[in-house]
Design a protein around this motif. Structure first.
Motif, PDB file in Angstrom:
ATOM      1  N   VAL A   1      45.006  20.802 -16.000  1.00  0.00           N
ATOM      2  CA  VAL A   1      44.238  22.044 -15.966  1.00  0.00           C
ATOM      3  C   VAL A   1      43.915  22.394 -14.516  1.00  0.00           C
ATOM      4  O   VAL A   1      43.392  21.565 -13.779  1.00  0.00           O
ATOM      5  N   ASP A   2      44.250  23.626 -14.114  1.00  0.00           N
ATOM      6  CA  ASP A   2      43.956  23.994 -12.722  1.00  0.00           C
ATOM      7  C   ASP A   2      42.572  24.643 -12.627  1.00  0.00           C
ATOM      8  O   ASP A   2      41.853  24.771 -13.631  1.00  0.00           O
ATOM      9  N   ALA A   3      42.205  25.052 -11.433  1.00  0.00           N
ATOM     10  CA  ALA A   3      40.849  25.543 -11.185  1.00  0.00           C
ATOM     11  C   ALA A   3      40.517  26.771 -12.018  1.00  0.00           C
ATOM     12  O   ALA A   3      39.400  26.911 -12.522  1.00  0.00           O
ATOM     13  N   TYR A   4      41.481  27.684 -12.171  1.00  0.00           N
ATOM     14  CA  TYR A   4      41.199  28.920 -12.903  1.00  0.00           C
ATOM     15  C   TYR A   4      41.144  28.673 -14.403  1.00  0.00           C
ATOM     16  O   TYR A   4      40.299  29.248 -15.108  1.00  0.00           O
TER      17      TYR A   4
ATOM     18  N   GLU B   1      37.568  28.751 -17.205  1.00  0.00           N
ATOM     19  CA  GLU B   1      37.387  29.221 -18.581  1.00  0.00           C
ATOM     20  C   GLU B   1      36.913  28.097 -19.497  1.00  0.00           C
ATOM     21  O   GLU B   1      36.074  28.318 -20.370  1.00  0.00           O
ATOM     22  N   VAL B   2      37.441  26.903 -19.289  1.00  0.00           N
ATOM     23  CA  VAL B   2      36.977  25.750 -20.070  1.00  0.00           C
ATOM     24  C   VAL B   2      35.484  25.563 -19.880  1.00  0.00           C
ATOM     25  O   VAL B   2      34.724  25.354 -20.846  1.00  0.00           O
ATOM     26  N   ALA B   3      35.026  25.640 -18.629  1.00  0.00           N
ATOM     27  CA  ALA B   3      33.613  25.418 -18.330  1.00  0.00           C
ATOM     28  C   ALA B   3      32.729  26.467 -18.981  1.00  0.00           C
ATOM     29  O   ALA B   3      31.609  26.166 -19.426  1.00  0.00           O
ATOM     30  N   ARG B   4      33.209  27.684 -19.068  1.00  0.00           N
ATOM     31  CA  ARG B   4      32.404  28.756 -19.669  1.00  0.00           C
ATOM     32  C   ARG B   4      32.146  28.515 -21.143  1.00  0.00           C
ATOM     33  O   ARG B   4      31.128  28.973 -21.689  1.00  0.00           O
TER      34      ARG B   4
ATOM     35  N   PHE C   1      27.815  22.127 -22.478  1.00  0.00           N
ATOM     36  CA  PHE C   1      26.927  21.798 -21.363  1.00  0.00           C
ATOM     37  C   PHE C   1      27.081  22.793 -20.215  1.00  0.00           C
ATOM     38  O   PHE C   1      26.140  23.485 -19.839  1.00  0.00           O
ATOM     39  N   THR C   2      28.287  22.876 -19.643  1.00  0.00           N
ATOM     40  CA  THR C   2      28.473  23.743 -18.479  1.00  0.00           C
ATOM     41  C   THR C   2      28.336  25.218 -18.839  1.00  0.00           C
ATOM     42  O   THR C   2      27.901  26.019 -18.007  1.00  0.00           O
ATOM     43  N   GLY C   3      28.680  25.578 -20.051  1.00  0.00           N
ATOM     44  CA  GLY C   3      28.522  26.967 -20.469  1.00  0.00           C
ATOM     45  C   GLY C   3      27.074  27.415 -20.414  1.00  0.00           C
ATOM     46  O   GLY C   3      26.765  28.545 -20.023  1.00  0.00           O
ATOM     47  N   GLY C   4      26.162  26.515 -20.775  1.00  0.00           N
ATOM     48  CA  GLY C   4      24.747  26.838 -20.692  1.00  0.00           C
ATOM     49  C   GLY C   4      24.281  27.012 -19.267  1.00  0.00           C
ATOM     50  O   GLY C   4      23.464  27.897 -18.966  1.00  0.00           O
TER      51      GLY C   4
ATOM     52  N   PRO D   1      28.761  22.936  -8.217  1.00  0.00           N
ATOM     53  CA  PRO D   1      29.527  22.218  -9.245  1.00  0.00           C
ATOM     54  C   PRO D   1      31.031  22.309  -9.011  1.00  0.00           C
ATOM     55  O   PRO D   1      31.515  23.085  -8.181  1.00  0.00           O
ATOM     56  N   GLU D   2      31.760  21.530  -9.792  1.00  0.00           N
ATOM     57  CA  GLU D   2      33.217  21.498  -9.647  1.00  0.00           C
ATOM     58  C   GLU D   2      33.881  22.704 -10.295  1.00  0.00           C
ATOM     59  O   GLU D   2      35.014  23.042  -9.959  1.00  0.00           O
TER      60      GLU D   2
END
Length: 420
Positions: free
Chosen positions: A30-33, A37-40, A44-47, A124-125
């Motif tokens: 998985v690349d940065a972009y 979307e995964v983080a969103r 946890f990270t979505g919050g 964050p990353e």
């Protein structure tokens, strides 16, 4: 042959996720972009993203003690002789970077000097905001030109520690097998204003565990906010291996300071005995920032001073506090650093020192130095890409702020604009 691992450096390896663990395996390739979307959509990270996203659009005022801005703390006067920022070298480096870019890329890099995008930096990353240029998607010569601008602006030791945070990030990516997300160029850079010998302009570099905001005007330099952190806190093998931790000078003097305090002073300084303390009010430990109060997106936060007043301490203890502030300010070149320390020392009678956690060597803790003109925080954190859920000595976050409106040099920019 790789250098031998020291016992302290090897400690973090006890907490590597096992092969195939979903925390790592699900992100391989998985690349940065895509990870953005995964983080969103992660629970946890979505919050975190949902809570942080609207904050950068708030009108900038600055961190205060009680919500009231103090006037007159940052008068824009030309730099004193010997205290000038290296503006000419910065202009040369910025022009070299701009000269490598086509019109479209240059437009993506550049913003007005007072743009709200300054406030999109984060540590964050995951790439919450794609401000400016993402360096790991740029050609090698653009990456190097960006580093050259950072080097031309900072002190030699300031550039070294900033680059060290980036290299440790790449080391972490190699260790856990996620180099597309965690590498030494997974950072964004942006330029604000037009490089000029006198008018305000600056740059911003930010990404996982490293964020620096630099503005110059009339030969003066503001370097704030600054975030430096690392998990782990050193590289224990490979070509960039080095002994010790780059945070040693932010840790050892603080522990020494706590040992110097009287029992009464120490009791006042320690506002909570435990890193997660039952006596803490709800929200005191943030899911992302943990004990930090002045991190990303906290540009207008009200932070009441706590702990012990530094002016009431013995001279040696006062000196250690000032040494810690100077170490946090070490990214500044020598001249601007001298100006900054004079500003800090002028407010020693309004400077406070507070602590959370234990204070013996090797323990985990949080501390904050706070006055009307500086906030410096250090915190030990829980695991993110390593598997532990209590703070460890090898995961460190530090934050530096300029309260009452001069983060991003904004107080100076406003004075410059008002005079035109």
């Amino acid at each position: 042959m790789s250098p031998a691992k020291s016992p302290s450096a090897a400690e973090f390896r006890r907490y590597l996720y096992p092969p195939g663990h979903p925390r790592i395996a699900d992100l391989v390739g998985v690349d940065a972009y895509a990870y953005r979307e995964v983080a969103r959509h992660d629970d946890f990270t979505g919050g975190l993203i949902e809570g942080w996203t609207p904050l950068y659009l708030n009108e900038f005022r600055g961190v205060t003690e009680d919500g009231t801005l103090r006037d007159g703390l940052y008068r824009l006067t030309p730099a004193r002789p010997g205290e000038e920022a290296p503006v000419a070298a910065m202009i040369t480096a910025a022009d070299a970077l701009l000269g490598l870019l086509d019109d479209a890329t240059r437009e993506r890099l550049c913003y007005p000097v007072d743009a709200p995008e300054w406030q999109t930096w984060a540590n964050p990353e995951f790439m919450q905001f794609d401000t400016g240029l993402r360096l790991d998607y740029q050609p090698a010569e653009v990456r190097q030109a960006a580093l050259d601008l950072v080097r031309a602006s900072l002190s030699p030791e300031g550039y070294e520690i900033t680059r060290r945070m980036m290299l440790i990030n790449g080391f972490l990516g190699d260790v856990v097998g996620l180099p597309a997300i965690l590498n030494d160029f997974s950072y964004n850079i942006a330029l604000y204003g037009t490089p000029d010998p006198r008018a305000p302009w600056g740059w911003q570099l930010y990404g996982h565990h490293a964020a620096v905001n630099c503005l110059v005007v009339e030969g003066r330099m503001s370097l704030s906010p600054v975030f430096l952190g690392a998990e782990p806190d050193q590289i224990d093998e490979g070509p960039n291996a080095a002994p010790g931790t780059p945070f040693e000078r932010r840790i050892t003097p603080a522990v020494e300071l706590m040992a110097l305090l009287t029992d009464e002073q120490r009791a006042a300084a320690v506002v909570y005995q435990q890193m997660v303390d039952p006596a803490m009010p709800a929200g005191r430990v943030h899911p992302g920032d943990e004990r930090h109060l002045a991190g990303a997106f906290q540009d207008n936060r009200v932070i009441a001073p706590e702990g012990v007043r530094v002016a009431d301490l013995a001279p040696r203890a006062q000196r250690l506090v000032l040494d810690l502030v100077e170490e946090f300010s070490a990214l500044l070149p020598a001249g601007p650093r001298a100006a900054r320390m004079r500003e800090v020392e002028a407010h020693l009678d309004e400077t406070w020192f507070s602590w959370i956690g234990a204070h013996a060597p090797g323990e985990v803790f949080y501390y904050r130095i706070q006055s009307p003109v500086v906030i410096a925080e250090l915190d030990h954190h829980c695991g993110v890409f390593l598997d532990y859920d209590t703070p460890k000595p090898f995961h460190i976050h530090t934050v530096l702020r300029t309260p009452h409106g001069n983060d991003y040099g904004r107080a100076w920019v406003r004075q410059w604009q008002a005079a035109r």
